[in-house]
Design an enzyme around this catalytic site. Sequence first.
Site, PDB file in Angstrom:
ATOM      1  N   GLU A   1       0.806  -1.221   0.000  1.00 51.89           N
ATOM      2  CA  GLU A   1       0.000   0.000   0.000  1.00 51.89           C
ATOM      3  C   GLU A   1       0.837   1.268   0.000  1.00 51.89           C
ATOM      4  O   GLU A   1       0.436   2.289  -0.577  1.00 51.89           O
ATOM      5  CB  GLU A   1      -0.962  -0.001   1.201  1.00 51.89           C
TER       6      GLU A   1
ATOM      7  N   HIS B   1     -11.650  -5.267   9.230  1.00 48.50           N
ATOM      8  CA  HIS B   1     -12.126  -5.248   7.845  1.00 48.50           C
ATOM      9  C   HIS B   1     -13.528  -4.656   7.796  1.00 48.50           C
ATOM     10  O   HIS B   1     -14.315  -4.983   6.916  1.00 48.50           O
ATOM     11  CB  HIS B   1     -12.139  -6.660   7.252  1.00 48.50           C
TER      12      HIS B   1
END
Lengths: 334, 330
Positions: B61, B130
């Site tokens: 990322e 999540h």
Amino acid sequence: MARASEAPAASELSGPAQHGLELYRRMLVVRRFEEAVQALFQRGEVHGTTHLYIGEEAGAIGVCDVLDERDKVAGTYRGHGHSLGAGVDPQALLDEMLGRETGVCGGRAGSMNVIDQAHGLIGSFGIIGGSISAATGAALALQRQGRGGVAVAFFGEGTTNHGYFHECLNFAAVLRLPVVFVCENNRYGEFTPFEDVTAGDIAARPQALGLPTETVDGMDVWAVREAAAAAVARARDGEGPQFIQSMTYRFVGHSRSDPAKYRKPGELEEWKARDPLKVARERLAEAFGVSGDVVDGVDAAVAEQFERIVAQSLAAPYPTPERDGAREFAPSTS
Amino acid sequence: MADKLEFRRAIRDALDEELARDDRVVFFGEDVAKPGGVFAATPGLYDAHGEARVFDTPISELAITGAAFGAAVCGLRPVIEIMFADFLPLAMDGMVNQAAKYWYLSNEQAPAPIVVRSAFGAGGRFGAIHSQSPVAWFQNVPGLKIVAPSTPADAKALLKAAIRDDNPVLFLEHKRLYSLKRDAGEHGGEEVATIGEARVVRSGADLTVATVAASVHHALAAAETLAADGIELEVVDLRTLRPLDVPAVVASVTKTNRLLVLEEGPLTGGWAGELVARVGEEALGELDDVWRLATDDLPTPYSPPLEDDFLPGVEAIVAAVRARLGARVA
């Protein structure tokens, strides 16, 4: 070696001698710039903090000498040399250091965050690793645009322990991006010797990812330039990312408040004996027959240039909130 | 009657059309190209536009976001996917310190037009890391826009607007909306929306409910139940969380005199507090009541009964509204 009385004047030089003298002059501009910043800091004209490139000039000047207008440069918070190497006007850069309206970023950026798109300087990054990711992205754009441009990331050896380093070298390698990673190993990450906090051999890291890697004498502008020329040529030719480790040393502390008491005894003197300006002077005389008088002439001209630049910066206006007209968002859409 | 459009298809179509429209647009991320995205939101784009425009990346990322920034300031218009919004902290330096500051720090030499798409939100039993709605982490970053659509038509029109915007945009896709199907042109068929404009999606006289994304649907469902009680909600879909369309909320509150800000996220330091503050500063005299409904200051639980209780869903809204103003509505 030519005797001084037989040596040509600066105006009569040509080819490698003339080019060598120009490399010397550009390094000297960086040195005088940094000395001016240091002096102006002590006078309270440069604010916050600043990180000087004194001793490391051969890195930026050697690398940037092989770049052209297609290329992009990403520097660090120790970035004045990277900026000047990329072609930023010393006046506009010093004005920025002094927070003046005429600065290259209008006084909004300061020492650590200089951007000059007109000269291919996509940014100077205040957090280590930012230059690596920015150059990786620039290389992505340059690859897609297909005009042969190459991006260069400057960073210190401390950054090789950072996430950006590992992620971006891999990212650039799998995409075969035209980027040259230039690790300026000045032996200290802030106040800590790199060997105390770095496992293994730095050069082995890019090699493990398949990047052609060369370690060079970062005090010798010709050695840096030669390695950069080869790396940039390979990147331009589509051979993917390249890695240069330039062994160098900063002659000053990490930042303005650092007396650098962590140096090993005699280390500074040892490196100063290989001051890139001294190395260049000797090489100019021995290899190119450029006399001391000619080099002295360059010294005098640069000294005079900086007297003017400093005076002009000090007289430059500060930005005012009324005139600044800052806008949070770019108003345009594509 | 217009064809039904699925939310994930709207995302895909917006990308497809913008990739076709502007060759500076590129799209990359983890598993987005050949696999078509873990939420199946981007199938076929790789085949249609080729590897140079649409590509898979390493699970990196920092590199994805930093490279998007670097490419943006060199003339591309990158769209990236950060698979789950919970992973955005790894992308934060590129977004916050690099992209969002570039326009200002460079003295307006160049903008940094990146779009960061990310799936967010709870209700899917994905657990604490999540399921988050990390709007507030980015809410106080000048130079960044935050968009969170509630319908397929808005998803398409707002994503197209985000890609054309010269500023960095965090584009949040609630993962419980991907399978939502609605009329493609339910809001007049506008092709490219305007970022920063809220929309009144239900008119009512008694209470304004301002919210975004999946919570808009919860608010609308609650409004039907409450209508039977004689309480009429006006639901404002904010659509953009930065900049907030404060005038639209003030206009609604001027009519209803009551404001509930509904946020799927922790109460403390959330975006709902910012909206309440802004409306209070600008329209205190219009307000008879104002409050927030958000989650407890806890991580999102996994177990279904715990997660269902944790989220401010339809039942929680109905109960909160009845408790707060049931007796006061004539």
